[in-house]
Design a protein around this motif. Structure first.
Motif, PDB file in Angstrom:
ATOM      1  N   ASN A   1       0.871  -1.055   0.261  1.00  0.00           N
ATOM      2  CA  ASN A   1       0.235  -0.235   0.146  1.00  0.00           C
ATOM      3  C   ASN A   1       1.003   1.312   0.089  1.00  0.00           C
ATOM      4  OD1 ASN A   1       1.201   0.313   2.201  1.00  0.00           O
ATOM      5  ND2 ASN A   1      -1.295   0.223   3.906  1.00  0.00           N
ATOM      6  N   GLY A   2       1.956   1.300  -0.236  1.00  0.00           N
ATOM      7  CA  GLY A   2       2.855   1.997   0.151  1.00  0.00           C
ATOM      8  C   GLY A   2       2.744   2.987   0.939  1.00  0.00           C
ATOM      9  N   GLU A   3       3.097   2.661   2.515  1.00  0.00           N
ATOM     10  CA  GLU A   3       2.648   3.044   3.690  1.00  0.00           C
ATOM     11  C   GLU A   3       3.945   1.990   4.171  1.00  0.00           C
ATOM     12  OE1 GLU A   3      -0.739   4.060   5.052  1.00  0.00           O
ATOM     13  OE2 GLU A   3      -1.418   4.817   3.372  1.00  0.00           O
ATOM     14  N   ASP A   4       3.935   1.816   5.955  1.00  0.00           N
ATOM     15  CA  ASP A   4       4.818   1.047   6.285  1.00  0.00           C
ATOM     16  C   ASP A   4       3.607   0.272   6.167  1.00  0.00           C
ATOM     17  OD1 ASP A   4       5.746   0.061   8.618  1.00  0.00           O
ATOM     18  OD2 ASP A   4       5.845   1.784   9.634  1.00  0.00           O
ATOM     19  N   GLN A   5       4.544  -0.774   6.624  1.00  0.00           N
ATOM     20  CA  GLN A   5       3.698  -2.322   6.697  1.00  0.00           C
ATOM     21  C   GLN A   5       4.374  -3.349   8.199  1.00  0.00           C
ATOM     22  OE1 GLN A   5       2.475  -2.626   2.476  1.00  0.00           O
ATOM     23  NE2 GLN A   5       0.704  -3.510   3.696  1.00  0.00           N
ATOM     24  N   ASN A   6       5.513  -2.514   8.417  1.00  0.00           N
ATOM     25  CA  ASN A   6       5.928  -3.425   9.533  1.00  0.00           C
ATOM     26  C   ASN A   6       5.288  -4.166   9.908  1.00  0.00           C
ATOM     27  OD1 ASN A   6       8.709  -2.286   8.017  1.00  0.00           O
ATOM     28  ND2 ASN A   6       8.723  -0.602   9.655  1.00  0.00           N
ATOM     29  N   GLN A   7       3.950  -3.540  10.858  1.00  0.00           N
ATOM     30  CA  GLN A   7       3.612  -4.755  12.119  1.00  0.00           C
ATOM     31  C   GLN A   7       3.224  -5.722  11.028  1.00  0.00           C
ATOM     32  OE1 GLN A   7      -0.628  -3.916  12.512  1.00  0.00           O
ATOM     33  NE2 GLN A   7      -0.763  -1.540  10.355  1.00  0.00           N
ATOM     34  N   PHE A   8       3.513  -5.797  10.294  1.00  0.00           N
ATOM     35  CA  PHE A   8       3.137  -7.681   9.629  1.00  0.00           C
ATOM     36  C   PHE A   8       3.964  -8.571   9.820  1.00  0.00           C
ATOM     37  CE2 PHE A   8      -0.059  -4.998   7.250  1.00  0.00           C
ATOM     38  CZ  PHE A   8      -1.174  -5.761   8.674  1.00  0.00           C
ATOM     39  N   GLN A   9       5.476  -8.224   9.885  1.00  0.00           N
ATOM     40  CA  GLN A   9       6.592  -8.817   9.669  1.00  0.00           C
ATOM     41  C   GLN A   9       6.858 -10.030  10.872  1.00  0.00           C
ATOM     42  OE1 GLN A   9      10.370  -6.857   9.907  1.00  0.00           O
ATOM     43  NE2 GLN A   9       9.642  -4.653   9.513  1.00  0.00           N
ATOM     44  N   GLY A  10       6.971 -10.945  10.594  1.00  0.00           N
ATOM     45  CA  GLY A  10       6.777 -12.339  11.144  1.00  0.00           C
ATOM     46  C   GLY A  10       5.849 -13.133  11.513  1.00  0.00           C
ATOM     47  N   ASP A  11       4.572 -12.146  10.916  1.00  0.00           N
ATOM     48  CA  ASP A  11       3.152 -12.680  11.499  1.00  0.00           C
ATOM     49  C   ASP A  11       2.460 -13.774  10.478  1.00  0.00           C
ATOM     50  OD1 ASP A  11       2.955 -10.788  13.034  1.00  0.00           O
ATOM     51  OD2 ASP A  11       0.983  -9.310  12.261  1.00  0.00           O
ATOM     52  N   SER A  12       1.464 -14.422  10.421  1.00  0.00           N
ATOM     53  CA  SER A  12       1.239 -15.600   9.777  1.00  0.00           C
ATOM     54  C   SER A  12       0.005 -15.887   9.685  1.00  0.00           C
ATOM     55  CB  SER A  12       1.790 -16.939  10.079  1.00  0.00           C
ATOM     56  OG  SER A  12       1.002 -17.206  11.277  1.00  0.00           O
ATOM     57  N   LEU A  13      -0.920 -16.158   8.463  1.00  0.00           N
ATOM     58  CA  LEU A  13      -2.508 -16.138   8.467  1.00  0.00           C
ATOM     59  C   LEU A  13      -2.718 -17.010   8.104  1.00  0.00           C
ATOM     60  CD1 LEU A  13      -4.419 -13.548   7.224  1.00  0.00           C
ATOM     61  CD2 LEU A  13      -4.384 -16.091   5.823  1.00  0.00           C
ATOM     62  N   ASN A  14      -3.411 -17.857   8.867  1.00  0.00           N
ATOM     63  CA  ASN A  14      -4.122 -19.125   8.816  1.00  0.00           C
ATOM     64  C   ASN A  14      -4.827 -19.406   8.348  1.00  0.00           C
ATOM     65  OD1 ASN A  14      -2.005 -20.775   9.509  1.00  0.00           O
ATOM     66  ND2 ASN A  14      -2.407 -20.338  11.434  1.00  0.00           N
ATOM     67  N   LEU A  15      -5.605 -19.771   6.884  1.00  0.00           N
ATOM     68  CA  LEU A  15      -7.209 -19.265   5.631  1.00  0.00           C
ATOM     69  C   LEU A  15      -7.647 -21.146   6.273  1.00  0.00           C
ATOM     70  CD1 LEU A  15      -8.487 -18.307   4.187  1.00  0.00           C
ATOM     71  CD2 LEU A  15      -6.875 -18.994   2.434  1.00  0.00           C
ATOM     72  N   GLU A  16      -9.137 -21.138   6.067  1.00  0.00           N
ATOM     73  CA  GLU A  16     -10.027 -21.797   6.037  1.00  0.00           C
ATOM     74  C   GLU A  16     -10.471 -21.508   5.225  1.00  0.00           C
ATOM     75  OE1 GLU A  16     -10.725 -25.234   8.953  1.00  0.00           O
ATOM     76  OE2 GLU A  16     -12.608 -23.534   9.189  1.00  0.00           O
ATOM     77  N   TRP A  17     -11.093 -22.480   4.370  1.00  0.00           N
ATOM     78  CA  TRP A  17     -11.939 -21.978   3.532  1.00  0.00           C
ATOM     79  C   TRP A  17     -13.279 -23.709   3.137  1.00  0.00           C
ATOM     80  CZ3 TRP A  17      -9.607 -19.968  -2.109  1.00  0.00           C
ATOM     81  CH2 TRP A  17      -9.868 -18.739  -1.914  1.00  0.00           C
ATOM     82  N   THR A  18     -14.287 -23.663   3.935  1.00  0.00           N
ATOM     83  CA  THR A  18     -15.352 -24.125   3.804  1.00  0.00           C
ATOM     84  C   THR A  18     -15.950 -24.444   2.115  1.00  0.00           C
ATOM     85  OG1 THR A  18     -14.530 -24.359   6.149  1.00  0.00           O
ATOM     86  CG2 THR A  18     -16.935 -25.712   4.904  1.00  0.00           C
ATOM     87  N   PHE A  19     -15.831 -24.979   1.727  1.00  0.00           N
ATOM     88  CA  PHE A  19     -17.176 -25.350   0.334  1.00  0.00           C
ATOM     89  C   PHE A  19     -17.875 -26.397   0.373  1.00  0.00           C
ATOM     90  CE2 PHE A  19     -12.253 -24.707  -1.562  1.00  0.00           C
ATOM     91  CZ  PHE A  19     -12.407 -23.539  -2.564  1.00  0.00           C
ATOM     92  N   THR A  20     -19.079 -25.776   0.196  1.00  0.00           N
ATOM     93  CA  THR A  20     -20.483 -26.474   0.276  1.00  0.00           C
ATOM     94  C   THR A  20     -20.429 -26.337  -0.986  1.00  0.00           C
ATOM     95  OG1 THR A  20     -20.203 -25.346   2.752  1.00  0.00           O
ATOM     96  CG2 THR A  20     -22.642 -26.803   1.844  1.00  0.00           C
ATOM     97  N   ALA A  21     -21.153 -27.475  -1.184  1.00  0.00           N
ATOM     98  CA  ALA A  21     -22.555 -28.233  -2.403  1.00  0.00           C
ATOM     99  C   ALA A  21     -23.919 -27.947  -2.324  1.00  0.00           C
ATOM    100  CB  ALA A  21     -21.809 -29.462  -3.142  1.00  0.00           C
ATOM    101  N   THR A  22     -24.650 -27.804  -3.084  1.00  0.00           N
ATOM    102  CA  THR A  22     -26.056 -27.298  -3.608  1.00  0.00           C
ATOM    103  C   THR A  22     -26.743 -28.369  -4.022  1.00  0.00           C
ATOM    104  OG1 THR A  22     -26.398 -25.847  -3.641  1.00  0.00           O
ATOM    105  CG2 THR A  22     -26.146 -25.260  -1.799  1.00  0.00           C
TER     106      THR A  22
END
Length: 195
Positions: A167-188
């Motif tokens: 974003n062209g700004e200071d994003q240092n707060q995210f250094q070393g962070d991790s994001l665990n994503l869960e996607w749940t697909f449901t069929a109808t």
């Protein structure tokens, strides 16, 4: 004949007549037939392959990652809609996050690997998490799968591009962070029909 005999004979005749009439109501022909019937329910079996769509390390603002996966209909019924629910959690390494890391991960759903510039829908993980599965279907899967949905024994390839937005700004707060994503697909299922 005297009156007593006539009355006795009349009563006896009436009783005999009634017994013949009563007995006659149970004397009839009959026939019966038994049928065997079955109601067997079909199955919905949606498979996402692979089950781990993305796992990357050492990303930085400006990085992008393209991943493809398949949705397979291995059931016995056509799939009308595919719904997607998004959830994630962020491990804040330094405890200094003032923003949600998911707001900085952009998701682009693409038509296919050959046409990476044709974006179906673009959003962030944070926005995707807030969307209802029905809204995701409307924006992502309806354009991809079309009116036919996902018929029995069919496979549909999906391509997703993840961008760690610079974003062209200071994003240092995210250094070393991790994001665990869960996607749940449901069929109808598709709409019921006369069989």
């Amino acid at each position: 004949m005297n009156i007593k005999k006539q009355l006795g004979t009349g009563i006896l005749s009436a009783a005999l007549g009634l017994s013949l009439i009563g007995g006659g109501t149970y004397a009839y022909f009959s026939d019966s037939e038994t049928t065997n019937n079955t109601f067997a329910a079909g199955t919905l079996d949606l498979v996402a392959e692979p089950t781990e769509i993305i796992q990357v390390e050492n990303i930085k603002p400006g990085d992008s990652m393209i991943r493809d996966f398949e949705l397979q209909n291995n059931g016995s019924l056509d799939i009308d809609k595919v719904l997607l629910a998004t959830d994630y959690n962020v491990a804040d390494a330094s405890g200094d996050n003032t923003e949600d890391f998911g707001q900085h991960i952009q998701v682009e759903f693409l038509y296919n690997a050959d046409k990476l510039d044709e974006v179906i829908y673009e959003t962030t993980l944070a926005e995707l998490k807030e969307m209802t599965p029905e809204a995701v279907n409307e924006h992502v899967f309806d354009p991809l799968l079309g009116e036919q949905g996902l018929p029995v024994d069919s496979i549909d390839d999906l391509v997703v591009k993840f961008n760690f937005v610079d974003n062209g700004e200071d994003q240092n707060q995210f250094q070393g962070d991790s994001l665990n994503l869960e996607w749940t697909f449901t069929a109808t299922q598709s709409a019921g029909e006369e069989k």
